[in-house]
Design a protein around this motif. Structure first.
Motif, PDB file in Angstrom:
ATOM      1  N   ASP A  41      25.484  62.254  44.288  1.00 25.20           N
ATOM      2  CA  ASP A  41      24.163  62.649  44.765  1.00 25.20           C
ATOM      3  C   ASP A  41      23.250  61.430  44.789  1.00 25.20           C
ATOM      4  N   LEU A  42      23.020  60.904  45.974  1.00 22.61           N
ATOM      5  CA  LEU A  42      22.187  59.710  46.109  1.00 22.61           C
ATOM      6  C   LEU A  42      20.704  60.017  45.949  1.00 22.61           C
ATOM      7  N   ASN A  43      20.337  61.290  46.002  1.00 24.81           N
ATOM      8  CA  ASN A  43      18.934  61.674  45.858  1.00 24.81           C
ATOM      9  C   ASN A  43      18.527  61.855  44.401  1.00 24.81           C
ATOM     10  N   SER A  44      19.491  61.765  43.495  1.00 26.76           N
ATOM     11  CA  SER A  44      19.162  61.889  42.076  1.00 26.76           C
ATOM     12  C   SER A  44      18.446  60.623  41.618  1.00 26.76           C
ATOM     13  N   PRO A  45      17.782  60.685  40.464  1.00 24.48           N
ATOM     14  CA  PRO A  45      17.040  59.501  40.004  1.00 24.48           C
ATOM     15  C   PRO A  45      17.902  58.245  39.852  1.00 24.48           C
ATOM     16  N   ARG A  46      19.149  58.409  39.511  1.00 24.97           N
ATOM     17  CA  ARG A  46      20.023  57.248  39.340  1.00 24.97           C
ATOM     18  C   ARG A  46      21.103  57.199  40.416  1.00 24.97           C
ATOM     19  N   GLY A  47      20.797  57.684  41.592  1.00 22.32           N
ATOM     20  CA  GLY A  47      21.784  57.765  42.662  1.00 22.32           C
ATOM     21  C   GLY A  47      22.354  56.423  43.066  1.00 22.32           C
ATOM     22  N   GLY A  48      21.493  55.425  43.194  1.00 24.20           N
ATOM     23  CA  GLY A  48      21.954  54.081  43.561  1.00 24.20           C
ATOM     24  C   GLY A  48      22.829  53.466  42.493  1.00 24.20           C
ATOM     25  N   TRP A  53      28.118  51.870  40.564  1.00 24.62           N
ATOM     26  CA  TRP A  53      29.147  51.956  39.534  1.00 24.62           C
ATOM     27  C   TRP A  53      30.470  52.427  40.146  1.00 24.62           C
ATOM     28  N   PHE A  54      30.397  53.451  41.007  1.00 28.25           N
ATOM     29  CA  PHE A  54      31.608  53.971  41.651  1.00 28.25           C
ATOM     30  C   PHE A  54      32.263  52.899  42.516  1.00 28.25           C
ATOM     31  N   VAL A 113      28.897  58.290  33.955  1.00 27.34           N
ATOM     32  CA  VAL A 113      27.824  57.729  34.764  1.00 27.34           C
ATOM     33  C   VAL A 113      27.527  58.614  35.973  1.00 27.34           C
ATOM     34  N   CYS A 114      28.559  59.192  36.558  1.00 28.42           N
ATOM     35  CA  CYS A 114      28.399  59.956  37.791  1.00 28.42           C
ATOM     36  C   CYS A 114      28.147  61.444  37.564  1.00 28.42           C
ATOM     37  N   LEU A 115      27.808  61.850  36.364  1.00 29.22           N
ATOM     38  CA  LEU A 115      27.484  63.250  36.105  1.00 29.22           C
ATOM     39  C   LEU A 115      26.290  63.679  36.949  1.00 29.22           C
ATOM     40  N   ALA A 116      26.320  64.905  37.402  1.00 28.71           N
ATOM     41  CA  ALA A 116      25.221  65.415  38.210  1.00 28.71           C
ATOM     42  C   ALA A 116      23.953  65.597  37.379  1.00 28.71           C
ATOM     43  N   ALA A 117      24.082  65.782  36.076  1.00 29.14           N
ATOM     44  CA  ALA A 117      22.933  66.071  35.216  1.00 29.14           C
ATOM     45  C   ALA A 117      22.098  64.832  34.906  1.00 29.14           C
TER      46      ALA A 117
END
Length: 156
Positions: A41-48, A53-54, A113-117
């Motif tokens: 989810d790139l729209n999350s606060p840490r999307g970038g 990381w991925f 790191v890539c958790l949606a939460a």
């Protein structure tokens, strides 16, 4: 060297190459599905940060696979010349001693790191340190074997 040992080494080398190529294909498919199904989810606060990381994780997986392929191909070429140990593989092993721990660190933390939460925390496991120790040990032993093989060739 015995013909049976050389034949076994060739067979193991070919199966290793096949295994690495299949692994690369699986990671490529997994990467495709993550990007095609909006797995991050790139729209999350840490999307970038998640995306970076991925991508870093994938890059280091492919670098590791490339180094392993080069290592096995060098073994196959060396066998054809009547050798097993070569200097090029010594360098590859020392590079792997740097790349493998980074790959392990990135992979260990990928799911966190890539958790949606967005509550993922970065962890440090023992895996990178074990990879460093084992890879350096193998690299040093391989270098010693390479030195011994060259010295034996000179004395004959």
């Amino acid at each position: 060297m015995e013909k049976k040992s050389i034949k076994a080494l060739k067979i193991v080398s070919v199966f290793t190459l096949i295994f690495i190529i299949v692994g690369i294909m699986l990671f490529a498919f997994q990467t495709y599905f993550v990007f095609s199904r909006n797995g991050i989810d790139l729209n999350s606060p840490r999307g970038g940060f998640k995306l970076a990381w991925f991508i870093a994780s994938r890059v280091f997986i492919f670098i590791t696979a490339g180094l392993l392929i080069a290592f096995v191909k060098n073994i196959i070429k060396s066998i054809k010349r009547g050798e097993i140990f070569n200097r090029c593989n010594v360098r590859i092993l020392f590079v792997l001693a740097v790349v493998l721990p980074i790959n392990a660190f990135l992979s260990d933390n990928l799911s966190t790191v890539c958790l949606a939460a967005d509550r993922g925390t970065i962890i440090l496991t023992d895996t990178p340190f074990v990879y460093i120790a084992v890879t350096l040990l193998v690299a040093i032993l391989y270098k010693l074997a390479c030195d011994a093989a060259e010295e034996q060739k000179l004395t004959v």
